[in-house]
Design a protein around this motif. Sequence first.
Motif, PDB file in Angstrom:
ATOM      1  N   MET A 123      -4.224  -3.133  -1.616  1.00  0.00           N
ATOM      2  CA  MET A 123      -3.585  -4.451  -1.586  1.00  0.00           C
ATOM      3  C   MET A 123      -2.259  -4.423  -2.342  1.00  0.00           C
ATOM      4  O   MET A 123      -1.248  -4.964  -1.882  1.00  0.00           O
ATOM      5  N   THR A 124      -2.246  -3.772  -3.499  1.00  0.00           N
ATOM      6  CA  THR A 124      -1.024  -3.676  -4.302  1.00  0.00           C
ATOM      7  C   THR A 124       0.080  -2.964  -3.539  1.00  0.00           C
ATOM      8  O   THR A 124       1.234  -3.396  -3.513  1.00  0.00           O
ATOM      9  N   ALA A 125      -0.280  -1.860  -2.901  1.00  0.00           N
ATOM     10  CA  ALA A 125       0.725  -1.083  -2.167  1.00  0.00           C
ATOM     11  C   ALA A 125       1.252  -1.853  -0.964  1.00  0.00           C
ATOM     12  O   ALA A 125       2.436  -1.754  -0.624  1.00  0.00           O
ATOM     13  N   LEU A 126       0.399  -2.637  -0.316  1.00  0.00           N
ATOM     14  CA  LEU A 126       0.864  -3.419   0.826  1.00  0.00           C
ATOM     15  C   LEU A 126       1.930  -4.429   0.413  1.00  0.00           C
ATOM     16  O   LEU A 126       2.869  -4.712   1.146  1.00  0.00           O
ATOM     17  N   TRP A 127       1.778  -4.967  -0.750  1.00  0.00           N
ATOM     18  CA  TRP A 127       2.770  -5.913  -1.258  1.00  0.00           C
ATOM     19  C   TRP A 127       3.940  -5.197  -1.933  1.00  0.00           C
ATOM     20  O   TRP A 127       4.878  -5.860  -2.409  1.00  0.00           O
ATOM     21  N   GLN A 128       3.882  -3.854  -1.995  1.00  0.00           N
ATOM     22  CA  GLN A 128       4.928  -3.081  -2.691  1.00  0.00           C
ATOM     23  C   GLN A 128       5.124  -3.615  -4.100  1.00  0.00           C
ATOM     24  O   GLN A 128       6.240  -3.842  -4.567  1.00  0.00           O
ATOM     25  N   TYR A 129       3.966  -3.837  -4.763  1.00  0.00           N
ATOM     26  CA  TYR A 129       3.983  -4.490  -6.072  1.00  0.00           C
ATOM     27  C   TYR A 129       3.576  -3.479  -7.128  1.00  0.00           C
ATOM     28  O   TYR A 129       2.507  -2.915  -7.068  1.00  0.00           O
TER      29      TYR A 129
END
Length: 410
Positions: free
Chosen positions: A393-399
């Motif tokens: 999820m974090t990587a999808l948001w590039q966060y």
Amino acid sequence: MEGNHLIADLDAFLAAREPELIEFRRDLHAHPEPGNSEYRTTRLVAERLTAAGLHPVLLPSGTGLLADIGADYSDRPVVAVRADLDALPMADEKDVPYRSTVPGACHACGHDVHTTVVLGTGLFLADQARAGLLPGRVRLIFQPAEEISTGAQDVIAAGGLASVGRIFALHCDPRLDVGKVGVRSGAITAACDKVKVTVTGPGGHTARPHLTADVVYALGKIVTELPAALSRRVDPRSSLSLVWGRISAGSAANAIPDEGFAEGTVRCLDDEAWHSAPGLVEDLVQSVAAAYGVTAKLEYLHDVPPTVNEETSAAMLAAAATGVLGQNAVMHTPQSLGAEDFAWYLATVPGALARLGTRAPGSAAEYDLHQPTFDIDERAIGVGVRVLSATAMTALWQYGPNVPETILAQ
């Protein structure tokens, strides 16, 4: 708020599904399959994913599979999470109900755990996608043949990294307590190559070594001098090492044989040293052999490069783990001279491999990977699902929130 919802959703998912995941892992552990023969394991994973509404695609070899979850956002590359399916060709010596039922095969490296964690992650993310909460597409990669270092390249050749922007994986670490995750940027595991040196020359009687090319003596010189010479020919920071595991020559005490060989592994943490190692070893072998009048043949097999974690991806993984496990859960982990074919993915796309703690806190038992008694505290499965789900999820948001430098320092 989104993070709180994610934690609550993970809590609810694991409360309902963790016992099922533990049973799934035990079934895999009892039925291990060595590299490129993981047909049953592949089938079981595919059945679970299909039942969840996903559409797994088998790799061309028939072992291993891919499955995508979520909508295709054109502005967001696919995020991949990877598991390895294969077992080791060794006996299982544990006294547990889920002990291997397959003679000479054992999940002694935790691949049954890795498979179960990625399965659980996929089932959770599928729930998130149905609820409209998955902000992109995640690809599950269940690869065969990690232990023989061919599986990752098979996945890549089959298009498994198409559209992938980042890739993540966890590996069991019996030196870390359950609930802990070891992270670092840069090299986390080493390159590992296989070498075989065959020495030949006219043999003869041990009473007259001067009339022979003393293969045994020359082989002994190669075995002892090569590791020392290598340490003086490369940057010591590369940690390049040559360790012999097998030596054979002759069959009689009073006869100098006409052939002998030595086999071992070359390991290093530096990509430049990895590429230069074959030529360097060849030069040194021939130099020593020439001094003793023997002929030497080097067989050098490039196996896997170093696994080099990309800094931003390592930060994402650490931040995600901290978010779902707590501030003290993420630890700096040392480099290892072990090898991992996840390196081939990281040579193609950015990503990170982290270590998943599997030791029961306070346990007096000492387990290590590749030992016939290897086992885990099964609470690690739920921890792994939390970490990989949050990381995806974090990587999808590039966060990537700031992470303490001590966690990621090389």
